[in-house]
Scaffold this active site. Structure first.
Site, mmCIF file in Angstrom:
data_model
loop_
_atom_site.group_PDB
_atom_site.id
_atom_site.type_symbol
_atom_site.label_atom_id
_atom_site.label_comp_id
_atom_site.label_asym_id
_atom_site.label_seq_id
_atom_site.Cartn_x
_atom_site.Cartn_y
_atom_site.Cartn_z
ATOM 1 C CG HIS A 13 -2.024 -0.976 1.154
ATOM 2 N ND1 HIS A 13 -3.102 -0.959 2.026
ATOM 3 C CD2 HIS A 13 -2.249 -2.021 0.315
ATOM 4 C CE1 HIS A 13 -3.930 -1.947 1.724
ATOM 5 N NE2 HIS A 13 -3.434 -2.608 0.694
ATOM 6 C CD GLU A 47 -1.751 4.070 3.663
ATOM 7 O OE1 GLU A 47 -2.871 4.205 4.194
ATOM 8 O OE2 GLU A 47 -1.557 3.377 2.638
ATOM 9 C CB CYS A 62 -6.335 -0.606 5.552
ATOM 10 S SG CYS A 62 -4.633 -1.181 5.299
ATOM 11 C CB CYS A 76 -1.593 1.328 6.340
ATOM 12 S SG CYS A 76 -1.327 0.592 4.713
#
Length: 203
Positions: free
Chosen positions: A80, A82, A110, A113
């Site tokens: 992701h 992040e 999420c 993360c």
């Protein structure tokens, strides 16, 4: 024997982090500036066929790392935006703990993360659009308000939320239209074969 040079630049010197602006107008301008940088990363994700989410890590008013969604291309569910930005920032800082840093991301983090952010001990996170399906900063759960955890990271949301959200809406809208067109094309009967004009018929 000469020692090989380190694969990464030397770590940044530790210092007391600058205080966040107290003036609301200055704070809003600062947040918007860094969120626009995160939006640039989101556009890179979109160009790669990924869900358009981007992130930047800020250290003492300097962007030291950038990241955007790459799970499809990297075949990595943890890639992701992040996570990409945190990994890059850790190499710059020279430590997996980054209490002097802030993270700006175009979509609410999420659970995965959010957990990484807390493990990295970032001091502050700012996100753009909320995520009502998987958001772990208040939309579905809020990992950042768990007092039992040994570190608390402050969180703020809604910065350039319309811009961040519209990019996601446009992306998923285009994907749905493409899927619908593909389904319609698959349902179309195959065209009949044209007669062979070169075939000699008997008189």
């Amino acid at each position: 024997m000469t020692r090989p040079s380190p694969p990464f630049p030397p770590p940044l010197p530790l210092r007391a982090p600058r205080a966040l602006p107290e003036d609301p107008a200055q704070a809003a301008e600062r947040d918007a500036r860094y969120m626009r940088a995160a939006l640039e990363e989101a556009r890179l994700a979109e160009a790669a066929g990924e869900v358009p989410v981007g992130a930047v890590v800020v250290w003492n008013d300097t962007i030291i790392a950038r990241g955007h969604n790459l799970p499809i291309r990297s075949v990595d569910p943890s890639a992701h935006a992040e996570m990409q930005a945190l990994r890059a920032a850790a190499q710059v800082i020279g430590n997996y703990r980054m209490p002097e840093c802030e993270l700006y991301v175009t979509l609410e983090p999420c659970a995965m993360c959010s957990g990484a952010i807390l493990h990295a001990r970032l001091r502050h996170v700012v996100f753009g659009a909320s995520d009502p399906k998987t958001g772990a900063a208040g939309s579905v759960v809020n990992l950042f308000e768990q007092a039992q955890l040994n570190h608390q990271t402050s969180i703020a949301g809604g910065v350039l939320a319309d811009h961040c959200g519209q990019m996601l809406k446009d992306f998923f809208g285009a994907r749905r239209r493409a899927q619908k067109a593909a389904q319609q094309a698959a349902r179309q009967p195959a065209p009949a074969a044209a007669p062979d004009q070169n075939h000699d018929t008997e008189a």
